[in-house]
Scaffold this motif. Structure first.
Motif, PDB file in Angstrom:
ATOM      1  N   ALA A 104      -1.388  -5.927  -7.131  1.00  0.00           N
ATOM      2  CA  ALA A 104      -0.181  -5.255  -6.632  1.00  0.00           C
ATOM      3  C   ALA A 104      -0.422  -3.760  -6.470  1.00  0.00           C
ATOM      4  CB  ALA A 104       0.993  -5.514  -7.576  1.00  0.00           C
ATOM      5  N   CYS A 105      -1.149  -3.153  -7.392  1.00  0.00           N
ATOM      6  CA  CYS A 105      -1.465  -1.729  -7.261  1.00  0.00           C
ATOM      7  C   CYS A 105      -2.282  -1.474  -5.999  1.00  0.00           C
ATOM      8  CB  CYS A 105      -2.229  -1.244  -8.488  1.00  0.00           C
ATOM      9  SG  CYS A 105      -1.228  -1.073  -9.996  1.00  0.00           S
ATOM     10  N   ALA A 106      -3.145  -2.431  -5.661  1.00  0.00           N
ATOM     11  CA  ALA A 106      -3.992  -2.266  -4.485  1.00  0.00           C
ATOM     12  C   ALA A 106      -3.230  -2.455  -3.181  1.00  0.00           C
ATOM     13  CB  ALA A 106      -5.155  -3.253  -4.545  1.00  0.00           C
ATOM     14  N   HIS A 107      -2.181  -3.288  -3.188  1.00  0.00           N
ATOM     15  CA  HIS A 107      -1.572  -3.710  -1.923  1.00  0.00           C
ATOM     16  C   HIS A 107      -0.109  -3.309  -1.745  1.00  0.00           C
ATOM     17  CE1 HIS A 107      -5.026  -6.587  -2.338  1.00  0.00           C
ATOM     18  NE2 HIS A 107      -5.210  -6.125  -1.125  1.00  0.00           N
ATOM     19  N   THR A 108       0.548  -2.775  -2.760  1.00  0.00           N
ATOM     20  CA  THR A 108       1.934  -2.345  -2.594  1.00  0.00           C
ATOM     21  C   THR A 108       1.978  -1.073  -1.765  1.00  0.00           C
ATOM     22  OG1 THR A 108       2.573  -3.303  -4.729  1.00  0.00           O
ATOM     23  CG2 THR A 108       4.045  -1.639  -3.788  1.00  0.00           C
ATOM     24  N   PRO A 109       2.732  -1.045  -0.662  1.00  0.00           N
ATOM     25  CA  PRO A 109       2.795   0.164   0.162  1.00  0.00           C
ATOM     26  C   PRO A 109       3.344   1.351  -0.624  1.00  0.00           C
ATOM     27  CG  PRO A 109       3.749  -1.732   1.307  1.00  0.00           C
ATOM     28  CD  PRO A 109       3.540  -2.146  -0.116  1.00  0.00           C
ATOM     29  N   ARG A 110       2.781   2.537  -0.349  1.00  0.00           N
ATOM     30  CA  ARG A 110       3.224   3.770  -0.998  1.00  0.00           C
ATOM     31  C   ARG A 110       3.600   4.772   0.077  1.00  0.00           C
ATOM     32  NH1 ARG A 110       1.051   3.252  -6.316  1.00  0.00           N
ATOM     33  NH2 ARG A 110      -0.473   1.562  -6.388  1.00  0.00           N
ATOM     34  N   PRO A 111       4.731   5.468  -0.092  1.00  0.00           N
ATOM     35  CA  PRO A 111       5.166   6.430   0.925  1.00  0.00           C
ATOM     36  C   PRO A 111       4.101   7.491   1.197  1.00  0.00           C
ATOM     37  CG  PRO A 111       6.906   6.039  -0.692  1.00  0.00           C
ATOM     38  CD  PRO A 111       5.684   5.360  -1.201  1.00  0.00           C
ATOM     39  N   GLY A 112       3.828   7.721   2.473  1.00  0.00           N
ATOM     40  CA  GLY A 112       2.891   8.763   2.853  1.00  0.00           C
ATOM     41  C   GLY A 112       1.439   8.441   2.598  1.00  0.00           C
ATOM     42  N   GLN A 113       1.115   7.194   2.292  1.00  0.00           N
ATOM     43  CA  GLN A 113      -0.264   6.841   1.972  1.00  0.00           C
ATOM     44  C   GLN A 113      -0.682   5.619   2.771  1.00  0.00           C
ATOM     45  OE1 GLN A 113      -1.287   6.895  -2.244  1.00  0.00           O
ATOM     46  NE2 GLN A 113      -2.613   5.127  -1.973  1.00  0.00           N
ATOM     47  N   ARG A 114      -1.803   5.726   3.459  1.00  0.00           N
ATOM     48  CA  ARG A 114      -2.332   4.606   4.243  1.00  0.00           C
ATOM     49  C   ARG A 114      -3.531   4.023   3.508  1.00  0.00           C
ATOM     50  NH1 ARG A 114      -3.499   6.520  10.194  1.00  0.00           N
ATOM     51  NH2 ARG A 114      -3.987   4.307  10.361  1.00  0.00           N
ATOM     52  N   GLY A 115      -3.556   2.728   3.385  1.00  0.00           N
ATOM     53  CA  GLY A 115      -4.697   2.094   2.748  1.00  0.00           C
ATOM     54  C   GLY A 115      -4.681   2.263   1.241  1.00  0.00           C
ATOM     55  N   THR A 116      -5.826   1.953   0.627  1.00  0.00           N
ATOM     56  CA  THR A 116      -5.914   1.993  -0.824  1.00  0.00           C
ATOM     57  C   THR A 116      -7.322   2.364  -1.231  1.00  0.00           C
ATOM     58  OG1 THR A 116      -5.706   0.713  -2.861  1.00  0.00           O
ATOM     59  CG2 THR A 116      -6.472  -0.481  -0.919  1.00  0.00           C
ATOM     60  N   TRP A 117      -7.450   2.990  -2.399  1.00  0.00           N
ATOM     61  CA  TRP A 117      -8.770   3.265  -2.959  1.00  0.00           C
ATOM     62  C   TRP A 117      -9.202   2.146  -3.901  1.00  0.00           C
ATOM     63  CZ3 TRP A 117      -8.579   3.455  -8.231  1.00  0.00           C
ATOM     64  CH2 TRP A 117      -7.324   3.722  -8.803  1.00  0.00           C
ATOM     65  N   ILE A 118      -8.317   1.177  -4.171  1.00  0.00           N
ATOM     66  CA  ILE A 118      -8.657   0.080  -5.077  1.00  0.00           C
ATOM     67  C   ILE A 118      -9.330  -1.010  -4.242  1.00  0.00           C
ATOM     68  CG2 ILE A 118      -7.804  -1.517  -6.830  1.00  0.00           C
ATOM     69  CD1 ILE A 118      -5.397   0.323  -7.213  1.00  0.00           C
ATOM     70  N   THR A 119     -10.619  -0.875  -4.062  1.00  0.00           N
ATOM     71  CA  THR A 119     -11.388  -1.781  -3.225  1.00  0.00           C
ATOM     72  C   THR A 119     -11.645  -3.102  -3.957  1.00  0.00           C
ATOM     73  OG1 THR A 119     -13.492  -0.952  -4.099  1.00  0.00           O
ATOM     74  CG2 THR A 119     -12.557   0.215  -2.203  1.00  0.00           C
ATOM     75  N   LYS A 120     -12.194  -4.063  -3.220  1.00  0.00           N
ATOM     76  CA  LYS A 120     -12.550  -5.342  -3.851  1.00  0.00           C
ATOM     77  C   LYS A 120     -13.544  -5.134  -4.995  1.00  0.00           C
ATOM     78  CE  LYS A 120     -11.788  -8.259   0.233  1.00  0.00           C
ATOM     79  NZ  LYS A 120     -12.427  -9.170   1.223  1.00  0.00           N
ATOM     80  N   GLU A 121     -14.472  -4.180  -4.789  1.00  0.00           N
ATOM     81  CA  GLU A 121     -15.459  -3.898  -5.832  1.00  0.00           C
ATOM     82  C   GLU A 121     -14.792  -3.305  -7.069  1.00  0.00           C
ATOM     83  OE1 GLU A 121     -17.268  -4.345  -1.987  1.00  0.00           O
ATOM     84  OE2 GLU A 121     -15.701  -2.948  -2.642  1.00  0.00           O
ATOM     85  N   MET A 122     -13.807  -2.442  -6.853  1.00  0.00           N
ATOM     86  CA  MET A 122     -13.072  -1.860  -7.988  1.00  0.00           C
ATOM     87  C   MET A 122     -12.302  -2.950  -8.725  1.00  0.00           C
ATOM     88  SD  MET A 122     -13.321   1.563  -8.329  1.00  0.00           S
ATOM     89  CE  MET A 122     -11.831   2.518  -8.602  1.00  0.00           C
ATOM     90  N   ILE A 123     -11.647  -3.835  -7.992  1.00  0.00           N
ATOM     91  CA  ILE A 123     -10.897  -4.915  -8.629  1.00  0.00           C
ATOM     92  C   ILE A 123     -11.825  -5.770  -9.481  1.00  0.00           C
ATOM     93  CG2 ILE A 123      -9.614  -7.044  -8.201  1.00  0.00           C
ATOM     94  CD1 ILE A 123      -8.346  -5.632  -5.769  1.00  0.00           C
ATOM     95  N   ALA A 124     -12.977  -6.142  -8.907  1.00  0.00           N
ATOM     96  CA  ALA A 124     -13.926  -6.967  -9.654  1.00  0.00           C
ATOM     97  C   ALA A 124     -14.413  -6.251 -10.909  1.00  0.00           C
ATOM     98  CB  ALA A 124     -15.106  -7.341  -8.766  1.00  0.00           C
ATOM     99  N   ALA A 125     -14.660  -4.953 -10.803  1.00  0.00           N
ATOM    100  CA  ALA A 125     -15.163  -4.189 -11.944  1.00  0.00           C
ATOM    101  C   ALA A 125     -14.136  -4.132 -13.078  1.00  0.00           C
ATOM    102  CB  ALA A 125     -15.535  -2.780 -11.498  1.00  0.00           C
ATOM    103  N   TYR A 126     -12.878  -3.889 -12.724  1.00  0.00           N
ATOM    104  CA  TYR A 126     -11.864  -3.777 -13.778  1.00  0.00           C
ATOM    105  C   TYR A 126     -11.452  -5.142 -14.313  1.00  0.00           C
ATOM    106  CZ  TYR A 126     -11.823   1.198 -13.168  1.00  0.00           C
ATOM    107  OH  TYR A 126     -12.216   2.517 -13.134  1.00  0.00           O
ATOM    108  N   MET A 127     -11.605  -6.166 -13.522  1.00  0.00           N
ATOM    109  CA  MET A 127     -11.422  -7.518 -14.056  1.00  0.00           C
ATOM    110  C   MET A 127     -12.483  -7.811 -15.118  1.00  0.00           C
ATOM    111  SD  MET A 127      -8.742  -9.042 -12.851  1.00  0.00           S
ATOM    112  CE  MET A 127      -9.125 -10.735 -13.315  1.00  0.00           C
ATOM    113  N   ARG A 128     -13.727  -7.376 -14.882  1.00  0.00           N
ATOM    114  CA  ARG A 128     -14.765  -7.530 -15.907  1.00  0.00           C
ATOM    115  C   ARG A 128     -14.411  -6.734 -17.152  1.00  0.00           C
ATOM    116  NH1 ARG A 128     -18.271  -7.105 -11.337  1.00  0.00           N
ATOM    117  NH2 ARG A 128     -18.592  -4.876 -11.748  1.00  0.00           N
TER     118      ARG A 128
END
Length: 250
Positions: A104-128
């Motif tokens: 949800a942090c990766a994909h919830t729209p945020r005002p004034g912000q396009r895209g996300t810095w929480i990449t698939k690699e980041m998600i995998a890393a923090y899941m580990r």
């Protein structure tokens, strides 16, 4: 001070450069490269360093000056919001929906912000990191529906907040405030918020010089933490208890 950030060694256990070498422009950029292995990430957080980059960029490592932080007894909820919470049926849990929170942090729209810095690699890393007991989430639920949350990394007695989200107004506020309330009760004084923004400052974030933050992390990070899942420590915690908090504003 070097005019360029340090290129990290491929060895995950290799040291980071001293944070004092971080660039002023862009503020806090310290190093480039490396990986997102648990060894590298834990080493980074122990020195007050975090990864932050966009898709298509190399991994960038940061130590900004000043640093946005929350005292765990200093999160502010306005009196109007606390009145609303008194009749809320929201429930807070920990570590029962980490994957859903980071997604949800990766994909919830945020005002004034396009895209996300929480990449698939980041998600995998923090899941580990979560599977190893180092990364944790606080979740806010209305019935079975996730309405807000926050996740981050715990080292010693410091919680390094990474991101939070809301799908209903106030969801992220409740997640942050509940996290801080529990940490304070456990004797953890500090939540790292990384970089200031207007929303964080309105909730009570403070700006600390890098040297002060570094000293706090060195001291608190060396103290015994609470590794492993936090679900049983938090249970089903009613959000309306935040209405009892002493802090607040108009």
């Amino acid at each position: 001070m070097s005019a360029m950030p340090t290129l990290l060694s491929p060895d995950p256990a290799s040291p980071f450069p001293p944070v004092e070498q971080a660039l002023r422009h862009p503020d806090g950029l310290l190093a480039v490269g490396g990986d997102l292995s648990p060894t590298r990430l834990l080493n980074a957080y122990r020195h007050g360093i975090f990864p932050w980059y966009s898709r298509g960029q190399p991994i960038l490592w940061w130590s900004p000056d000043p640093r946005a932080v929350f005292r765990t007894d200093g999160v502010l909820l306005g009196s109007r919001f606390r009145r609303r919470l008194r009749s809320s049926d929201w429930v807070v849990r920990a570590d029962t929906a980490f994957a859903e929170v980071i997604d949800a942090c990766a994909h919830t729209p945020r005002p004034g912000q396009r895209g996300t810095w929480i990449t698939k690699e980041m998600i995998a890393a923090y899941m580990r990191m979560h599977a190893l007991g180092h990364a944790h989430s606080f979740e806010v639920l209305s019935g079975n529906r996730l309405v807000g949350g926050i996740y981050g990394v715990a080292v010693g007695r410091v919680f390094f907040g990474e991101s939070m989200f809301s799908v209903e107004s106030g969801g992220s506020k409740v997640a942050l405030a509940a996290l801080a309330r529990h940490l304070h009760e456990w004797g953890w004084p500090l939540v790292d918020a990384q970089v200031e923004n207007e929303h964080l400052m309105s909730l009570g974030a403070e700006l600390w010089p890098r040297h002060r933050f570094k000293g706090a992390v060195e001291t608190l990070g060396a103290q015994p933490g609470l590794p492993g899942p936090w679900a049983d420590r938090v249970g089903d915690w009613p959000a309306h208890r935040l209405a009892e908090a002493a802090g607040g504003g108009p």
